[in-house]
Design an enzyme around this catalytic site. Structure first.
Site, PDB file in Angstrom:
ATOM      1  CD1 TRP A 365      38.698  -8.184   2.834  1.00 58.51           C
ATOM      2  CD2 TRP A 365      36.954  -9.057   3.903  1.00 58.51           C
ATOM      3  NE1 TRP A 365      39.023  -9.479   3.142  1.00 58.51           N
ATOM      4  CE2 TRP A 365      37.964 -10.051   3.806  1.00 58.51           C
ATOM      5  CE3 TRP A 365      35.746  -9.402   4.523  1.00 58.51           C
ATOM      6  CZ2 TRP A 365      37.812 -11.331   4.311  1.00 58.51           C
ATOM      7  CZ3 TRP A 365      35.603 -10.692   5.032  1.00 58.51           C
ATOM      8  CH2 TRP A 365      36.622 -11.637   4.921  1.00 58.51           C
ATOM      9  CG  ASP A 366      42.352  -6.037   4.622  1.00 63.89           C
ATOM     10  OD1 ASP A 366      43.017  -7.024   4.948  1.00 63.89           O
ATOM     11  OD2 ASP A 366      42.066  -5.769   3.441  1.00 63.89           O
ATOM     12  CD  GLU A 504      41.138 -13.307  -2.903  1.00 62.93           C
ATOM     13  OE1 GLU A 504      42.331 -13.624  -3.115  1.00 62.93           O
ATOM     14  OE2 GLU A 504      40.764 -12.146  -2.696  1.00 62.93           O
ATOM     15  CE  LYS A 628      44.852 -15.983  -1.138  1.00 62.99           C
ATOM     16  NZ  LYS A 628      44.866 -14.981  -2.203  1.00 62.99           N
ATOM     17  CD  GLN A 629      41.356 -14.620   3.103  1.00 61.29           C
ATOM     18  OE1 GLN A 629      41.854 -13.870   3.909  1.00 61.29           O
ATOM     19  NE2 GLN A 629      40.674 -14.179   2.079  1.00 61.29           N
TER      20      GLN A 629
END
Length: 779
Positions: A365-366, A504, A628-629
């Protein structure tokens, strides 16, 4: 050693390493990768083969192949970005001495410089052999941005204190494998079948190979010549073939205090390309028309100069050279991953660039972070990259249907054909165990694709793309979200269950069986973005010409009642809140345990990969309030650090490939936050707010067929439009609107911080008054 900027005018344009440090070589190779959007080659030394220190990988955009491995009695299929034949090999020896290898020689000096302005990698070293003979090696390297099929090396070998017979060894090595990521090394890794290794003419060697499953044909042709004082030297040559490699040994006499220049020019073609008959013929033809190194360099430097004219960001202020350097490193690698040469290719942008084998070269998805930069500079490139997604719409429809949904469900990891490429098992190197991988549940990838379609339309006003490609994708994604939502009658709210957000670290609820109850419910980021897509679908339908709208709706079976249902779901999609009214990451997040951050930092030091640490202990991040994000912050565009890859702050991951999304995010920080760029309702909104450390920012943007030069400081915003035949555009700063035609300019006085605060307080009061009036007049 930490990389440094070069002194003087080059300070903001050169990434410099003084001194050789084998432990840092993998990081340097990734950061000094050269590419052109068609293929890329890591910045490895040409005299050493792949091993624990060096990894000279070359990768083709979209060059994938599938292999099956057996793990724990299970057969697992993975599609990988293939490490292509190594075109770099070049070394020398004096008389009958040993072949030069960087790790075995006595190094007297070493300097490596990546010239970002020109796209040139330079290496300058002095070495002494066992007999005391000192040689200076001065290398220049390019992967041509002018010709996407050409790369070249120029190495000057200066004999400082010796005379004798110089033998140069130049090779093409097809005996390579995918071994650049340690945790993948138990998997099948031999992707190439070498078909031809031949000597073509006096100075040319040729390699032809094919991938084992995808049958992708690759051809390389290399020409190596020696020059003294600009004149080609008469040489003796032998050709040797061994273990998938073809090499030439080229000999000539050298006198003390003289130098020989070795030029190696390589052509690379593949069967993925348009407008060729066959890769081998194309490679030989391209090489035959290629000039000397300096001719190739001149065209290459021109191409980079023109790219920087469009894409550079200029900064003035405290520590500006270092900030500019880091931004330019990021822009440089973005443009090497996707350039104008990518437009004619069927490929996306992989999360780790074409710089290494991490994530197997898959597309995630970057784009969400990358497209804001590309769309406002090279919109045709964004259009081409979105076409990669549209070509895989049929596969996304099949995936949705097989999972019990309607519409189109794009995969979390995509490769050649658009099927889900997320591995079913992944290795935790901390425990040595292969574990189930649930990251395919990150359905928010679909919202990112829809968002990118809409933002491209806002920036480009490209109605043809929306009519033919974009609308169909966005509507089918909206249909997927509607079918993924279920109605909670008790709350009269819609919910999306069994997904993963960008974080994640949370793949399931504590104690849940991942095979039957994986994922989490009502992830805030996912639900907000799903509601946005469902709302935008109505806008897209309204933008379509009447005939196209009718045809598309008829073809995909979309009725007005279904669209009305989407609006109902969008209004009632549940976003979980805690008792204080703060958005929760997902249902139940507040009930998770607090984590012992201090204890684990004291125990392990680096806890970037907390998931691996806990799994090795028999625990799981699913139990704790860790991220994590951070999903909730993603709602407000959470940004990552400029030093993420340059300093490898993630603990050894960058040598496997750069993080393109992180690099693009830092560039977008300048664009979105410092310049306040936002596109909505056919208006380009700007709201600059420079930090005190920066005095001035200058950028060039391409918006709706106009080229805009923006010059911003703490007092004013100046916008100039280049002359072009196109319609005027509307630009706004805090409620002040200007119509700007081609060749025009406009100027805004910027509010001081205290004026901005008063302005924002006034807006909030006005909104509160409007909301109260609306509430009082409701029936």
């Amino acid at each position: 050693m930490t990389p440094e900027a070069a002194p003087g005018d080059a300070a903001a344009w050169s990434l410099v390493y003084d001194g050789y440090e084998p432990r840092q070589e993998g990081l340097r190779e990734a950061l000094c990768t050269l590419g052109n959007g068609c293929f890329a080659t890591r910045g490895a030394t040409p005299d050493c083969p792949a091993g624990e220190v060096h990894y000279p990988g070359t990768y083709l955009a979209g060059g994938y192949n599938r292999l099956t491995s057996e793990i724990g009695g299970r057969k697992v299929e993975n599609e990988d970005l293939v490490n292509l034949p190594n075109w770099l090999p070049l070394t020398f020896r004096i008389d009958d001495g040993a072949w030069f290898q960087l790790d075995e020689a006595e190094l007297l000096s070493f300097r490596q410089e990546l010239d970002l302005r020109r796209g040139v990698l330079r290496r300058d070293l002095r070495l002494r052999d066992a007999q005391g003979r000192t040689t200076r090696w001065t290398e220049r390297r390019i992967v041509s941005m002018a010709d996407p099929h050409v790369a070249a090396l120029s190495v000057e070998l200066a004999a400082e204190n010796w005379s004798g017979l110089l033998t140069v060894r130049s090779a093409l090595d097809g005996g390579v494998s995918n071994s650049g990521v340690a945790r993948y090394r138990d998997l099948a890794s031999r992707h190439l079948d070498v078909l031809e290794l031949e000597h073509r003419g006096a100075d040319t060697i040729f390699l032809h190979c094919r991938t084992s499953q995808s049958l992708l044909a690759i051809a390389q042709a290399a020409r190596t010549r020696l020059y003294r004082d600009g004149t080609e030297v008469d040489t003796e040559r032998d050709t040797r073939v061994h273990d998938g490699q073809i090499a030439q040994e080229i000999r000539c006499a050298v006198q003390e205090k003289t130098a020989i220049v070795v030029e190696k020019v390589v052509a690379l073609h593949s069967s993925r390309e348009p407008a060729i008959s066959e890769p081998g013929l194309a490679a030989l033809r391209t090489l035959g028309h290629a000039g000397r190194f300096d001719e190739l360099l001149a065209a290459h430097e021109l191409a980079w100069r023109q790219l920087w004219e469009v894409c550079d960001i200029q900064i003035e202020g405290h520590a500006a050279p270092q900030t500019e350097l880091k931004l330019r490193i990021h822009i440089f690698h973005l443009l090497q991953t996707a350039s104008e040469h990518t437009i004619d290719l069927d490929t996306g942008i992989p999360a780790r660039g074409w710089h290494g084998e991490a994530y197997r070269g898959h597309i995630f998805w970057d784009e969400l972070f990358i497209f804001p930069f590309l769309t406002l500079r090279v919109p045709m490139l964004t259009r081409a990259l979105l076409r990669y997604r549209h070509r895989r719409l049929p596969e996304a429809r099949r995936a949705a249907s097989e999972a019990g949904y309607r519409g189109a469900m794009y995969p979390w990891q995509s490769g050649s054909d658009g099927r889900e490429e997320t591995q079913r098992l992944h290795l935790n190197p901390a425990s040595g165990r292969w574990l189930p991988d649930d990251t395919h549940r990150q359905r928010h990838i679909n919202a990112a694709i829809a968002y990118n379609v809409w933002q491209y339309h806002q920036a480009s006003d490209d109605h043809e793309f929306l009519n033919v490609h974009g609308a169909e994708m966005l509507l089918e994604i909206a249909r997927f979200w509607a079918s993924a939502a279920s109605h909670n009658a008790a709350l009269d709210r819609y919910e999306i269950k069994g997904v993963m957000g960008p974080d994640e670290y949370h793949t399931a609820y504590p104690g849940a069986d991942p095979d039957t109850a994986g994922g989490i419910d009502n992830n805030a980021y996912t639900n907000v973005m799903a509601a946005w897509v469902l709302t935008r679908a109505r806008d897209v339908i309204d933008l379509l010409p009447r005939m196209r709208r009718a045809q598309l709706c008829e073809r995909i079976g979309l009725s007005p009642d279904e669209v009305d249902g989407w609006q109902e779901i969008a209004r009632k999609l549940r976003v979980p809140l805690n008792a204080e009214g703060i958005i929760c990451q997902f249902d139940g997040y507040d009930e998770l345990e607090e984590f012992d951050w201090k204890g684990y930092k004291e125990k392990y030091g680096d806890i970037h990969r907390l998931d691996r640490i806990l799994e090795a202990e028999g625990d799981t991040t699913n139990r704790y309030k860790v991220s994590k994000q951070a999903d909730v912050l993603m709602l407000f565009y959470f940004q990552r650090a400029l030093d993420s890859d340059i300093a490898d702050i993630q603990g050894g991951t960058t040598p496997e490939g750069i993080h393109v999304g992180a690099m693009a995010g830092t560039v977008d920080l300048i664009q979105r936050c410092y310049l306040g760029v936002e596109m909505r309702a056919n208006v380009l909104h700007l709201d600059p707010a420079l930090p005190r450390e920066l005095r001035r920012i200058k950028v060039r943007l391409h918006y709706r067929r106009q080229t805009l030069d923006l010059d911003v400081d703490h007092d004013a915003l100046h916008i100039g439009s280049g002359s072009f035949t196109t319609a005027p555009i509307t630009i706004a700063y805090r409620g002040h609107y200007r119509e700007l035609g081609p060749g025009d300019s406009c100027h805004f006085r910027l509010l001081k911080p205290e004026e901005r605060d008063r302005d924002e307080n006034r807006d909030q009061a006005s909104q509160a008054h409007t909301a109260t009036a609306s509430k009082e007049t409701r029936p």
